[in-house]
Design an enzyme around this catalytic site. Structure first.
Site, PDB file in Angstrom:
ATOM      1  N   LEU A  29       0.818  -1.157  -0.127  1.00 25.49           N
ATOM      2  CA  LEU A  29       0.035   0.063   0.087  1.00 25.49           C
ATOM      3  C   LEU A  29       0.770   1.271   0.189  1.00 25.49           C
ATOM      4  O   LEU A  29       1.892   1.374   0.550  1.00 25.49           O
ATOM      5  CB  LEU A  29      -0.909  -0.075   1.266  1.00 25.49           C
ATOM      6  CG  LEU A  29      -1.876  -1.239   1.169  1.00 25.49           C
ATOM      7  CD1 LEU A  29      -2.918  -1.008   2.676  1.00 25.49           C
ATOM      8  CD2 LEU A  29      -2.709  -1.396   0.110  1.00 25.49           C
ATOM      9  N   HIS A  33      -3.291   4.281  -2.752  1.00 25.86           N
ATOM     10  CA  HIS A  33      -4.277   3.346  -2.046  1.00 25.86           C
ATOM     11  C   HIS A  33      -4.846   4.192  -0.973  1.00 25.86           C
ATOM     12  O   HIS A  33      -6.110   4.179  -0.555  1.00 25.86           O
ATOM     13  CB  HIS A  33      -3.336   2.115  -1.257  1.00 25.86           C
ATOM     14  CG  HIS A  33      -3.041   1.199  -2.445  1.00 25.86           C
ATOM     15  ND1 HIS A  33      -1.646   1.116  -2.728  1.00 25.86           N
ATOM     16  CD2 HIS A  33      -3.747   0.610  -3.573  1.00 25.86           C
ATOM     17  CE1 HIS A  33      -1.592   0.138  -3.626  1.00 25.86           C
ATOM     18  NE2 HIS A  33      -2.593  -0.182  -4.237  1.00 25.86           N
ATOM     19  N   LYS A 145      -4.385   6.244 -12.316  1.00 25.07           N
ATOM     20  CA  LYS A 145      -3.162   5.813 -13.254  1.00 25.07           C
ATOM     21  C   LYS A 145      -3.115   4.618 -13.833  1.00 25.07           C
ATOM     22  O   LYS A 145      -2.748   4.508 -15.006  1.00 25.07           O
ATOM     23  CB  LYS A 145      -2.111   5.362 -11.956  1.00 25.07           C
ATOM     24  CG  LYS A 145      -0.743   5.399 -12.258  1.00 25.07           C
ATOM     25  CD  LYS A 145       0.303   4.618 -11.665  1.00 25.07           C
ATOM     26  CE  LYS A 145      -0.379   3.307 -11.761  1.00 25.07           C
ATOM     27  NZ  LYS A 145       0.683   1.965 -11.461  1.00 25.07           N
ATOM     28  N   ASP A 146      -4.112   3.859 -13.463  1.00 23.56           N
ATOM     29  CA  ASP A 146      -4.276   2.602 -14.277  1.00 23.56           C
ATOM     30  C   ASP A 146      -5.587   2.610 -15.095  1.00 23.56           C
ATOM     31  O   ASP A 146      -6.720   1.914 -15.139  1.00 23.56           O
ATOM     32  CB  ASP A 146      -4.532   1.132 -13.295  1.00 23.56           C
ATOM     33  CG  ASP A 146      -3.115   1.139 -12.648  1.00 23.56           C
ATOM     34  OD1 ASP A 146      -2.196   0.873 -13.008  1.00 23.56           O
ATOM     35  OD2 ASP A 146      -3.244   0.928 -11.489  1.00 23.56           O
ATOM     36  N   GLN A 149      -7.202  -0.264 -17.050  1.00 24.70           N
ATOM     37  CA  GLN A 149      -7.751  -1.294 -16.425  1.00 24.70           C
ATOM     38  C   GLN A 149      -9.113  -0.522 -15.893  1.00 24.70           C
ATOM     39  O   GLN A 149     -10.185  -1.342 -15.876  1.00 24.70           O
ATOM     40  CB  GLN A 149      -6.839  -1.387 -15.141  1.00 24.70           C
ATOM     41  CG  GLN A 149      -7.505  -1.931 -13.800  1.00 24.70           C
ATOM     42  CD  GLN A 149      -6.499  -2.487 -12.843  1.00 24.70           C
ATOM     43  OE1 GLN A 149      -5.721  -3.306 -12.854  1.00 24.70           O
ATOM     44  NE2 GLN A 149      -6.730  -1.419 -11.536  1.00 24.70           N
ATOM     45  N   ARG A 183       5.256  -0.641  -7.445  1.00 22.35           N
ATOM     46  CA  ARG A 183       6.585  -0.896  -8.170  1.00 22.35           C
ATOM     47  C   ARG A 183       7.681   0.079  -7.839  1.00 22.35           C
ATOM     48  O   ARG A 183       8.837  -0.014  -8.120  1.00 22.35           O
ATOM     49  CB  ARG A 183       6.313  -1.034  -9.551  1.00 22.35           C
ATOM     50  CG  ARG A 183       5.498  -2.145  -9.895  1.00 22.35           C
ATOM     51  CD  ARG A 183       5.376  -2.271 -11.267  1.00 22.35           C
ATOM     52  NE  ARG A 183       4.135  -2.997 -11.786  1.00 22.35           N
ATOM     53  CZ  ARG A 183       4.522  -4.647 -11.851  1.00 22.35           C
ATOM     54  NH1 ARG A 183       5.617  -4.922 -11.868  1.00 22.35           N
ATOM     55  NH2 ARG A 183       3.418  -5.343 -12.375  1.00 22.35           N
TER      56      ARG A 183
HETATM   57  O1  PAF Z   1      -4.734  -2.213  -9.823  1.00 21.06           O
HETATM   58  C1  PAF Z   1      -4.304  -3.172  -8.839  1.00 21.06           C
HETATM   59  O2  PAF Z   1      -3.805  -3.453  -7.948  1.00 21.06           O
HETATM   60  C2  PAF Z   1      -5.052  -4.455  -9.574  1.00 21.06           C
HETATM   61  O3  PAF Z   1      -5.065  -4.673 -10.977  1.00 21.06           O
HETATM   62  C3  PAF Z   1      -6.560  -4.927  -8.924  1.00 21.06           C
HETATM   63  C4  PAF Z   1      -7.374  -3.854  -9.414  1.00 21.06           C
HETATM   64  C5  PAF Z   1      -6.224  -5.038  -7.486  1.00 21.06           C
HETATM   65  C6  PAF Z   1      -6.642  -6.295  -9.450  1.00 21.06           C
HETATM   66  O4  PAF Z   1      -5.939  -7.258  -9.009  1.00 21.06           O
END
Ligand code: PAF
Length: 266
Positions: A29, A33, A145-146, A149, A183
């Site tokens: 985290l 987060h 950021k993602d 996704q 990361r």
């Molecule tokens: O963004 C992330 O940390 C992951 O891709 C997620 C959404 C928790 C799915 O594993």
């Protein structure tokens, strides 16, 4: 804060929670987060955070094994944030049932990260589909950021008629400008300085109207980046590639600092 490893026990505990806010994570985290969780605290009702390093979304075994894990530290952060429920399933808990919905994979999954990380988005949607079925939250909070996704999860949720609201949350940045990422913990100081330069550079270029992508790639390589997976601009209305920048476009980048692959968007 109640911690669950077993999905049935969790489901029993949250059965009457009709206004649950859910933050899915893979642990490690960071400020990004924390910001999602603080936002989830602002909604009425309780919140839940999941921690599961999802093997199916790693196209590279080494990357999966090297992914930073810090469960004890994570739990103390979550406790300080007064999170109501934490779900820490193991692989069996998650993958040993057949979900009601299969996943919907929008075509945008083939672009950007999708074309460099085989199976990545199928893996992300697989886990999110399962977590949404187990938890049935009112809303799920995800960071911009993602971006890809976030978009693909939204498309899946809409297409499958899942009632959960997808809440988009702004990218949180380190002091040096880099997008917060688990990361980043793997970077040395020199690499972080290069990441910071890329931020300053792209943040300035996003104010232009026309850019030369090849020249941009060259400049970024000159900062000390050995490998760029992609540097592309997309129109977010049409999801088509473009080289013109305006209010409907975003610059997307994925690049490596050493062995660490980072993504960002501007
Ligand atoms: O963004 C992330 O940390 C992951 O891709 C997620 C959404 C928790 C799915 O594993």
């Amino acid at each position: 804060m109640k911690i669950f490893k077993n999905k049935h026990k969790l489901q029993k505990a949250i059965l009457n929670q009709k206004n649950l806010s859910f933050v899915p994570t893979m642990g490690g985290l960071h400020k990004g987060h924390i910001s999602l969780i603080k936002k989830s605290n602002k909604f009425k009702g309780k919140n839940i955070v999941s921690i599961f390093v999802n093997p199916k979304q790693f196209n590279n075994k080494k990357d999966y094994l090297n992914y930073p894990r810090s469960l004890n530290k994570d739990l103390s952060i979550l406790k300080n944030l007064k999170v109501d429920y934490v779900f820490i399933p193991n692989k069996k808990e998650i993958f040993s049932f057949k979900p009601k919905n299969n996943i919907y994979l929008d075509n945008f999954s083939k672009k950007l990260c999708g074309s460099f990380r085989k199976g990545h988005f199928e893996g992300v949607l697989n886990i999110i589909n399962r977590l949404l079925e187990i938890i049935n939250p009112k809303r799920i909070l995800l960071g911009a950021k993602d971006y890809q996704q976030l978009y693909l999860i939204k498309r899946h949720v809409t297409k499958k008629g899942i009632k959960t609201l997808v809440v988009k949350c702004n990218t949180i940045r380190e002091k040096n400008g880099m997008a917060c990422s688990t990361r980043n913990k793997l970077l040395n100081k020199k690499q972080a300085r290069i990441g910071s330069k890329i931020y300053v550079y792209l943040n300035r270029l996003k104010k232009r109207h026309v850019v030369n992508i090849n020249k941009m790639k060259e400049d970024i390589k000159n900062f000390g980046v050995k490998k760029i997976d992609y540097l592309e601009i997309y129109n977010l209305k049409t999801y088509k590639k473009t080289s013109l920048i305006n209010k409907n476009t975003k610059i997307f980048i994925a690049y490596y600092l050493g062995n660490v692959r980072l993504i960002d968007n501007f």
